[in-house]
Enzyme design. Structure first.
Site, PDB file in Angstrom:
ATOM      1  N   HIS A  58       0.820  -1.215   0.000  1.00 30.49           N
ATOM      2  CA  HIS A  58       0.000   0.000   0.000  1.00 30.49           C
ATOM      3  C   HIS A  58       0.856   1.268   0.000  1.00 30.49           C
ATOM      4  CE1 HIS A  58      -3.364   2.554   1.854  1.00 30.49           C
ATOM      5  NE2 HIS A  58      -3.896   2.044   0.762  1.00 30.49           N
ATOM      6  N   LYS A  82       3.170   4.421  -1.183  1.00 33.27           N
ATOM      7  CA  LYS A  82       3.218   5.355  -2.308  1.00 33.27           C
ATOM      8  C   LYS A  82       4.440   6.235  -2.101  1.00 33.27           C
ATOM      9  CE  LYS A  82      -1.476   5.044  -1.225  1.00 33.27           C
ATOM     10  NZ  LYS A  82      -1.873   4.322  -0.039  1.00 33.27           N
ATOM     11  N   ASP A 114      17.003  10.876  -7.443  1.00 33.51           N
ATOM     12  CA  ASP A 114      18.435  11.092  -7.223  1.00 33.51           C
ATOM     13  C   ASP A 114      18.854  10.924  -5.764  1.00 33.51           C
ATOM     14  OD1 ASP A 114      18.790  11.542  -9.916  1.00 33.51           O
ATOM     15  OD2 ASP A 114      18.650  13.716  -9.763  1.00 33.51           O
ATOM     16  N   HIS A 120      -9.113  11.433   2.329  1.00 28.45           N
ATOM     17  CA  HIS A 120      -8.280  10.247   2.149  1.00 28.45           C
ATOM     18  C   HIS A 120      -6.930  10.403   2.842  1.00 28.45           C
ATOM     19  CE1 HIS A 120      -5.863   7.323  -0.401  1.00 28.45           C
ATOM     20  NE2 HIS A 120      -6.933   6.602  -0.117  1.00 28.45           N
ATOM     21  N   LYS A 135      -3.968  10.475   5.535  1.00 27.56           N
ATOM     22  CA  LYS A 135      -3.581   9.636   6.669  1.00 27.56           C
ATOM     23  C   LYS A 135      -2.586  10.441   7.504  1.00 27.56           C
ATOM     24  CE  LYS A 135      -3.969   6.645   2.870  1.00 27.56           C
ATOM     25  NZ  LYS A 135      -5.373   6.341   2.915  1.00 27.56           N
ATOM     26  N   ASP A 143      -0.078  17.149  20.005  1.00 28.82           N
ATOM     27  CA  ASP A 143       0.219  18.354  20.787  1.00 28.82           C
ATOM     28  C   ASP A 143       0.507  19.573  19.905  1.00 28.82           C
ATOM     29  OD1 ASP A 143      -0.094  16.938  23.145  1.00 28.82           O
ATOM     30  OD2 ASP A 143       2.037  16.442  23.309  1.00 28.82           O
TER      31      ASP A 143
END
Length: 508
Positions: free
Chosen positions: A238, A240, A245, A425, A427, A432
């Site tokens: 999952h 991405k 370089d 979508h 995540k 704090d």
């Protein structure tokens, strides 16, 4: 690809027809078959309960499915439910991965500044991933900021581009990125392209053919058209990320497709978060990519030969520090690890909170430990907020998320449902208003236990953390608070749907 799937469904239909034919024409055979199916199911459940190391909720969910649908349930468990840590990976893959990670851990000591912050030190001690200084981090909000930044980095690549996605569509933005990769491959830049075998199962071979013809390499991680389907079908990569370089990296919630630019009719706005990292901490993204590349290629790749030469190794893992000098720590893990490093690192940050914990996740289906940590924090007086979609993209996951509202609200967690004409979508966690976590893992059992995931930890209220706080405040303003009174008056059908989704959530 599609023919294989059709063959699988055809096989299931044929077996079902044979079963019902036997039941119709022979009571005796039907009785024998029924007892045999029951015996198989009981044996499978006993094996699951006694010898499987997964969590209790997952065991209960699988047992319920197997006992409710004896033969079909056992078959589904055999394909999707086996303990991933029992999988025997090819010896060469294991050997090369261990050698590479050992090299990286030894090298990482030279950049390790984890001791400067207790949270980073604890995460390093648990996972082995050090916190690295000398970086610049930019938060990229939505596809409108993310894709132009990635395209710009690709077009300026001089030595290599490593690109990996769970989903990569065949559409306009995907073609733009592919064509940029082709242009750099023709300029003798090493282009390595990795996709998940299930997430990109619908990506036609013709889409990647021009990239290969230009000199790029492209592989699928655990293809679903494989004799080892039962070992890998439910264990997806999952992650991405893009690494250019060795000094510029991207990761976060966005895959590649027009929906991530809000260009589809399903949602008015696709709300997502990505980050760009520049500096030596990019080596951790590079490390994650190389380990996945070893797995996908069966350790038969020219990249390994290059990494064995000190000069070329330095091209993939440069140590140039950025003047911004921000601390970054990336943790990655997957279903074959003994420990749940990504989840445990996230829980360490949650438990370290003194004032507030803000969480955004499209799929909120926590395991017992994660749910307990959030509830304890809220009950102790901390400002705990969870923002989830107001409208789901998948019914079961959406109902599964909603089934946790009662547990959250009763503990004092503030739950927000994002605008129901759009989809969140991202995540992201904010602790704090000082530390933040951004990456690919949802706050759910699948990301915690079944997927290969990656999360990046940002420390000490840098401009990137401030941008995340601003985005959270905007998201709260675009959301509707979920009240206990309103939730308790939901319809009977919704209650049934949530209960079923909650039961099945550990195996989704």
């Amino acid at each position: 690809m599609r023919e294989k799937i059709v063959q699988l469904f055809t096989l299931i239909i044929v077996v079902s027809l044979v079963y019902f034919s036997i039941r119709f024409y022979s009571n005796q055979l039907s009785i024998v078959f029924t007892y045999l199916a029951g015996a198989i199911s009981v044996l499978v459940v006993l094996n699951l309960l006694l010898f499987d190391s997964r969590g209790t909720n997952s065991k209960v969910a699988w047992s319920a499915v197997i006992l409710a649908f004896p033969l079909a349930g056992a078959f589904v468990y055999a394909v999707f439910g086996r303990d991933p840590r029992r999988r025997l990976l090819p010896k060469q893959v294991v050997s090369e991965t261990i050698k590479f990670i050992t090299t990286m851990r030894h090298l990482g000591k030279e950049f390790d500044i984890s001791d400067q912050l207790s949270e980073a030190k604890n995460i390093r001690n648990m996972t082995g991933f050090e916190a690295i200084g000398g970086n610049k981090v930019d938060v990229l909000t939505n596809g409108e900021e993310t894709f132009p930044a990635i395209l710009e980095a690709i077009r300026h690549a001089e030595h290599h581009i490593h690109i990996q996605y769970y989903i990569f569509r065949d559409d306009e933005i995907s073609t733009q990125i592919r064509d940029a990769l082709i242009e750099r491959a023709k300029a003798n830049v090493h282009v390595r392209f990795l996709v998940d075998g299930l997430g990109c199962s619908s990506l036609p071979a013709s889409f990647l053919k021009p990239l290969r013809e230009a000199g790029g390499e492209a592989y699928a991680f655990d293809s679903i058209v494989s004799p080892w389907l039962t070992r890998t079908a439910n264990l997806r990569n999952h992650r991405k990320m893009v690494v250019v370089d060795g000094h510029t990296g991207f990761t976060g919630g966005l895959n590649v497709g027009e929906e991530y630019l809000s260009n589809t009719p399903h949602f008015k706005i696709w709300r997502d978060t990505h980050i760009r990292v520049e500096g030596p901490a990019v080596r951790q993204l590079q490390e994650a990519f190389v380990t996945d590349w070893i797995h996908a290629t069966g350790a038969k790749t020219s990249l390994l030969d290059e990494l064995k030469e000190p000069f070329r190794f330095g091209l993939y893992f440069p140590s140039r520090a950025h003047e911004a000098d921000q601390m970054v720590q990336t943790v990655y893990g997957g279903p074959y690890n003994e420990e749940r490093d990504v989840r445990d690192a996230m829980l360490e940050m949650i438990q370290s909170a003194e004032k507030s914990i803000w969480i955004a996740s499209p799929y909120f289906v926590p395991d017992d430990e994660a749910l307990a940590a959030i509830r304890v924090a809220a009950r102790s007086g901390k400002d705990v907020r969870v923002i989830v979609p107001g409208k789901g993209d998948r019914s079961i996951s959406f109902y599964g998320t909603n089934s946790y509202f009662q547990d959250l609200l009763s503990a004092g967690v503030k739950v927000f449902a994002y605008r129901n004409d759009s989809f969140i979508h991202a995540k992201v966690l904010l602790i704090d208003n000082v530390h933040a976590i951004v990456g690919t893992a949802n706050f759910d059992v699948r990301s915690f236990r079944l997927n290969h995931e990656l999360m990046t930890f940002l420390y000490n209220r840098t401009p990137a953390v401030e941008k995340i706080e601003i985005d959270f405040l905007q998201d709260f303003a675009e959301s509707v608070p979920v009240s206990r009174e309103r939730y308790e008056h939901r319809t009977f059908l919704k209650r049934i749907g949530e209960s079923l989704a909650r039961l099945l959530s550990p195996i989704l």
